[in-house]
Motif scaffolding. Structure first.
Motif, short mmCIF file in Angstrom:
data_model
loop_
_atom_site.label_atom_id
_atom_site.label_comp_id
_atom_site.label_asym_id
_atom_site.label_seq_id
_atom_site.Cartn_x
_atom_site.Cartn_y
_atom_site.Cartn_z
N VAL A 120 0.83 -1.21 0.00
CA VAL A 120 0.00 0.00 0.00
C VAL A 120 0.86 1.26 0.00
CG1 VAL A 120 -1.94 -1.15 1.14
CG2 VAL A 120 -0.29 0.14 2.50
N GLY A 121 2.13 1.10 0.41
CA GLY A 121 3.06 2.23 0.32
C GLY A 121 3.20 2.72 -1.11
N VAL A 122 3.05 1.81 -2.06
CA VAL A 122 3.11 2.20 -3.47
C VAL A 122 2.03 3.23 -3.76
CG1 VAL A 122 2.73 1.37 -5.82
CG2 VAL A 122 4.10 0.01 -4.21
N LEU A 123 0.83 2.90 -3.32
CA LEU A 123 -0.30 3.81 -3.53
C LEU A 123 -0.01 5.18 -2.89
CD1 LEU A 123 -3.20 3.72 -4.73
CD2 LEU A 123 -4.00 3.34 -2.39
N ALA A 124 0.40 5.13 -1.63
CA ALA A 124 0.67 6.38 -0.91
C ALA A 124 1.73 7.19 -1.65
CB ALA A 124 1.13 6.07 0.51
N SER A 125 2.76 6.51 -2.15
CA SER A 125 3.84 7.22 -2.84
C SER A 125 3.32 7.88 -4.11
CB SER A 125 4.97 6.25 -3.20
OG SER A 125 5.55 5.73 -2.04
N ILE A 126 2.53 7.12 -4.88
CA ILE A 126 2.07 7.66 -6.16
C ILE A 126 1.17 8.87 -5.93
CG2 ILE A 126 0.58 7.17 -8.15
CD1 ILE A 126 1.77 4.36 -8.17
N ILE A 127 0.28 8.76 -4.96
CA ILE A 127 -0.58 9.91 -4.68
C ILE A 127 0.27 11.11 -4.27
CG2 ILE A 127 -2.36 10.79 -3.12
CD1 ILE A 127 -3.56 7.95 -3.11
N GLY A 128 1.30 10.84 -3.45
CA GLY A 128 2.20 11.92 -3.04
C GLY A 128 2.81 12.65 -4.21
N THR A 129 3.21 11.90 -5.25
CA THR A 129 3.88 12.54 -6.40
C THR A 129 3.00 13.57 -7.09
OG1 THR A 129 3.17 10.86 -8.01
CG2 THR A 129 5.25 10.46 -6.87
N TRP A 130 1.68 13.39 -6.99
CA TRP A 130 0.79 14.35 -7.68
C TRP A 130 0.87 15.74 -7.08
CZ3 TRP A 130 -3.92 10.54 -7.21
CH2 TRP A 130 -3.69 9.43 -8.03
N PHE A 131 1.35 15.81 -5.83
CA PHE A 131 1.34 17.11 -5.17
C PHE A 131 2.65 17.88 -5.31
CE2 PHE A 131 -2.07 14.73 -3.36
CZ PHE A 131 -3.07 15.66 -3.18
N VAL A 132 3.57 17.33 -6.09
CA VAL A 132 4.84 18.02 -6.29
C VAL A 132 4.72 18.94 -7.50
CG1 VAL A 132 7.29 17.77 -6.78
CG2 VAL A 132 6.14 16.13 -5.29
N ARG A 133 4.48 20.18 -7.25
CA ARG A 133 4.45 21.17 -8.34
C ARG A 133 4.78 22.53 -7.75
NH1 ARG A 133 0.73 20.37 -11.58
NH2 ARG A 133 0.08 18.27 -11.02
N SER A 134 5.30 23.37 -8.57
CA SER A 134 5.82 24.65 -8.08
C SER A 134 5.30 25.78 -8.96
CB SER A 134 7.34 24.59 -8.11
OG SER A 134 7.88 25.87 -8.04
#
Lengths: 701, 701
Positions: free
Chosen positions: A278-292
């Motif tokens: 499930v860490g995979v899921l958490a990680s992927i969702i996290g990547t969506w929030f990386v924007r500047s």
């Protein structure tokens, strides 16, 4: 709480997580690949880096292949003798293969993304950030996906062969050695390559000839950029692949005795696997929030990355709670506490590393100030900072050990406590998909900066790539702390698992692991010495290889007419080739020492001494790794701080002194230091695999 | 084999040995004192050094006095609570007093002998050698004599109070803490003083103003010479006083359980004491063979010193055989084997140190060669040499542990094995009278060279004092190796004794010293971190103190008119005063950390964790001490090797790079490194003394 029959189905989350990670990684890879490569000159430079990287990888895999072939045969013989479980030789190969594959994919991806990041930065900062970060995420998710895939395949295979859950976990514990060996070769070889190229390029280019860093006229400049990839991308990836898989199999193995009485063995084995999935899921969702946005500010960019990591951490914290509550049941919420402990410890060690190595804080500023009285004071203060910086991480590790042990119930049931320590490492590594992404981001941004410089892109673009690169330095520091912390906890889990493994092989074996038992004491001393031996060899290797590059670069400047004037092209390939050869040759001895020493000690003094050796190498390895990483980081950033115009700025006496510090720091932080993470795990892995052999043939039982 | 009744009388050998050592030391002292002090100028310089040394000592004793008063009161309170044996607070004082006295006598003697050595060298090399060596022997014999005196007094006192032999040994085990604390203050304070003065004098005098070393115009030159005495004479003496007494009391304490069944407890207790006592005789006889002809050759002089040491070693080997055979009986010749093991291990570690730090061998030559490519490569190679040089000493210690354990019968009777390890340390230290003499010889010769330089003695004389000084550097290297090796073995004996002590205090205490027990693991980590913390603090202290000296020397050159021209005299006293103050202030924190950390860990996690901490600090402390001593030695001698005309000689770029290495090495080899020897013993001593307190109040039992 869920029924056992239902829990069995939950195992499918593991291959599902694996596939999800790999597919999403492929999607990201293709989306980056679609991006524009920029001008012809940029493409040429990128192609040169790519070719160099391929050449290095090809040679590395050939050399490592021989090693794997020899060890495979040895393991095969041992398995015929019944001294290791039958699947081990094959698992050794798959471990090496998957770890190597992760490195290969990561590098292919990084050398594809670097030029696209540079080109994207021509349009906007956010696009550049996204390109570099997404390519980092490809690496992170590939590592995680391949790790889970390896575990899934073997789990189903062994189950199909009729293995019991005890047999499965104790067999799978042996699987780490392949990945560990591959990781060590990648880390040491890559570390030697990158620093030889870096030091060599700087010593002649910057110091003797007086051309800027990343100048295309420097014959070693491509080797330098290749080095960023082979050292930081492939090496770091293989390192964390190993911690990831190692912590999971160790926790599963420890579940057998821990949950023996409660009858929850299967659940205990499954929990680390599901959390990783499930860490995979958490990680992927996290990547969506990386924007500047478009502000070229360190703090803004850092916040963008941190947002992603933090969201993933919160998600996994929630998901892990439900997993523990429903799989192990509400009586085991202490295990959840252990997972949280690991998660928090990882973050704290990362932040501590940043404190000691960032020029925003006092320690590195002090090092910079000491540069005003010369090189000697820079070195002394940098070493002091490194030594001092071991204190708080030790406190964090100590608290993590005790908290995860006690929370999991170790004060009542010792084995539950060991399970708690092990699963805290799993917790720390559960968001690896995204933490590794922020790490693998660094070298891509670094390369992008190099390409922007070499292709002479406009000032504005270079400002952006510089900002991205500088962010990479910060994440590299945090990442190093995280890698060391997770390696320490994983190593501790592996020591406990090793002791259990010996008991599985020889149930009537009487341990005497007391620190007053001479074999244990001797083991502690020899284990404590290993990181020193290893670091010495790695540093000397860098010195020798750099010397060769210096001679070659000097030769080219002398023999190739028009090189300095920019009318002739340097021979990049020869420098890459020299680094490759040197790295391959020099990595053998340090790597072998990590494998042979535990076996020799075991044969002479038995398994008690081996356990002592593992403890000694973990403790001393941790200290030395933290010290070297942080001294190196502090020197690096002290130099950059002076280059920003402090204490006289570029070209001043203080700057020259700081350059000395930085050069000493290079093999510290990028060769010896990070390799120690793998050393402490590999020794455990080797000990696990050869446990049966040692038990059979040791002089002292 | 002798009757027990007769053996009791053998105890009188201990006070007899003590008196013999002290009387002979007095005789040597007077014979040196009788010698001519030379010209008025020489006398003035010597007087300045003497005054500075006294000033330092006076202040140190005042500062340390406060510490002793506070700890005495704490111990007194604990003894009223029954948490430490009643005599401990008083023994703490005598330990500190005798250790301090040894330092005081050694320094008085050294500052008296330096000028006489310089003057004797005007007549002949042999006379100079004899003067310096005899003054070294005064130090060696005083340390040994006072150590045996302290042991004798307390033995008779406790016996008179009706204590049983078990009570006597377990009480006397507590006595080391006073000596250890004094030793740590002397080592750290002296180490900071000497290196602050040295670095400060060089940075301004040699580098900025361009006057030679030991030039009387340099305001810090007297402080530099004072430093040689307070750091190397008093510090080294206190360090080895502590190892000497510590190894003896630990062995005696371990004898109780080891010889429990055999009914030879008293004999077992007595053996280390008698061996130490007859060691006095062996040492004195050895000193008679130290004499040289007039060839100014390093090899000839070294042979002269080695002859004395070797004769003592052979003598003690013979005497120990008879002691074991007649006191313990022919069944215990294995114990004799353990003693020999220690004796040999001490010699081998010394020789290994020489190999890694002498310019006659490859490692140091390599460091010198790396100087041709700049300061960074010098630092990297020096650190590598230091790290690499830990390997063989670890092998020696490992072999010594195993051999002394097994030879003494540890494989059949575990406690006999521990006794064997402890007595091997006694064996190593039995010839301390003469080994310390060759060590304490060094600073006297160094001072004599300084005085010869400052008093402008003829070339021929300076050639002789240079030869004597250079010999001192070699013996200092061997001596450092010996000090570290003996500290490691003593520390191991103390750990075993600590465990026994806990058992004496609380016979039903159930140990879990397994390295998989989390408190032990945490102890290992925290213990492993201590040497890093300690070294960082010591190195930073030197940096800060040196900075102050730099400012003062600059001030004097600016404000005192005619100083550089030699028409005005510098203000030596202020530099001495600054060093003194800095050393006193800076030594507090490192010293306190060694005392407080084991107590905190004990209170939080119990005695198991404390034992882990002791093991961790011994292992990491040993590695770091060897590394720092040998890196420092290699840098020092690489610089000297270049100054002899290699790689461009004095003033070349290579020389400048080598000076950076040497400056980094100064706090390594003379402040942090040697202090670690004491750190690892002091933590054990503190743990022993506070064992009752920890057992009563620790959160986890």
């Amino acid at each position: 709480m869920l029924e056992t029959a239902f829990v069995e189905h939950l195992f499918y989350l593991v291959p599902a997580g694996s596939l999800f990670a790999l597919v999403y990684a492929l999607f990201l890879f293709l989306s980056v690949k679609k991006m524009d490569e920029g001008s012809r000159q940029m493409q040429e430079i990128a192609q040169a880096i790519r070719t160099g990287t391929r050449a290095y990888l090809g040679r590395q895999y050939k050399g490592v292949g021989i090693f794997f072939a020899i060890l495979f045969i040895i393991l095969l013989i041992l398995s015929f003798q019944g001294l290791v479980p039958t699947p081990v030789p094959f698992a050794f190969l798959t471990g090496g293969l998957f770890s190597g594959l992760a490195g290969f994919i990561g590098m292919t991806n990084a050398t594809m993304a670097n030029v696209r990041t540079a080109n994207a930065a021509r349009k906007s900062l956010n696009l550049g950030l996204r390109a570099a970060f997404n390519s980092g995420a490809v690496m992170g998710l590939t590592v995680v996906g391949l790790g889970l895939l390896d575990l899934s395949i073997w789990y189903f295979l062994l189950k199909g062969l009729g293995y019991s859950i005890e047999q499965i976990t104790s067999t799978m514990l042996n699987f780490g050695m392949g990945a560990s060996s591959m990781a060590l070769f990648a880390r040491v070889g890559g570390g030697i390559f990158t620093k030889a190229a870096d030091v060599g390029a700087d010593l002649v280019g910057k110091v003797e000839v007086g051309i800027p860093e990343d100048d295309p006229r420097n014959p070693a400049v491509i080797a330098d950029n290749v080095g960023d990839n082979v050292g930081d991308v492939a090496g770091m990836g293989a390192d964390l692949y190993e911690s990831y898989v190692g912590s999971i199999v160790a926790t599963s193995a420890l579940a057998i005795t821990a949950f023996n009485q409660a009858g929850l063995q299967f659940q205990g084995v499954l929990v680390p696997l599901i959390i990783a999935a499930v860490g995979v899921l958490a990680s992927i969702i996290g990547t969506w929030f990386v924007r500047s946005d478009e502000r070229v500010e360190q703090a803004v960019l850092l916040k963008a990355l941190r947002r992603g990591v933090n969201i993933s951490a919160v998600l996994i914290a929630v998901l892990a709670f439900m997993i523990i509550k429903y799989v192990l049941g509400p009586n085991y919420l202490g295990v959840y506490g252990a997972i949280l402990t690991g998660l928090i410890a990882g973050v704290v060690i990362g932040l501590l590393t940043e404190f000691f190595t960032s020029a925003n804080y006092k320690p590195t500023r002090n090092v910079a100030e000491q540069a005003t009285t010369g090189a000697a004071t820079v070195i002394i203060s940098g070493l002091s900072v490194g030594m001092l910086s071991t204190v708080l991480p030790v406190v964090v590790v100590a608290v993590a050990i005790f908290a995860s042990f006690a929370l999991a119930g170790g004060l009542q049931n010792f084995n539950m406590g060991l399970y708690g320590i092990a699963i805290s490492a799993v917790g720390m590594l559960s968001t690896l998909g995204i933490t590794l992404a922020t790490d693998a981001y660094g070298p891509v941004a670094d390369n992008a900066g190099g390409i922007a410089e070499m292709a002479d892109l406009p000032e504005e673009v270079r400002e952006r790539t510089d900002a991205l690169d500088s962010l990479g330095n910060t994440t590299a520091a945090t990442g190093k702390g995280f890698a060391i912390g997770s390696a320490a906890l994983t190593a501790l889990a592996l020591i406990a698992a090793y002791v259990e493994q010996v008991q599985v092989i020889k149930p009537d074996f009487q341990f005497n692991l007391s620190i007053t038992n001479p074999p244990v004491l001797i083991g502690l001393f020899v284990g404590g010495m290993l990181p020193f031996l290893f670091s010495a060899m790695a540093m000397q290797a860098v010195g020798r290889a750099a010397q060769k590059i210096v001679l070659e670069v000097r030769r080219q400047f002398k023999e190739i007419a028009g090189l300095l004037e920019g009318t002739a092209k340097p021979d990049y390939a020869t420098c890459v080739d020299i680094c490759t050869r040197a790295a391959q040759k020099e990595m053998i001895l340090p790597a072998l020492s990590a494998i042979i020493v535990p076996i020799i000690i075991g044969l002479l003094l038995g398994v008690n001494a081996v356990a002592g050796l593992l403890a000694g190498s973990t403790v001393c390895g941790f200290m030395l790794a933290v010290m070297m990483a942080n001294s190196g980081g502090a020197w690096d950033n002290a130099k950059k701080y002076i280059e920003e115009g402090n204490h006289g700025g570029k070209g001043s006496e203080a700057h020259k002194a700081a350059v000395v510090g930085d050069t000493v720091g290079d093999p510290f932080k990028d060769t010896a230091g990070p390799s120690l993470n793998i050393l402490i795990k590999l020794t455990s892995m080797v000990s696990v695999v050869f446990a049966g052999f040692i038990l059979a043939f040791s002089l002292i039982k």
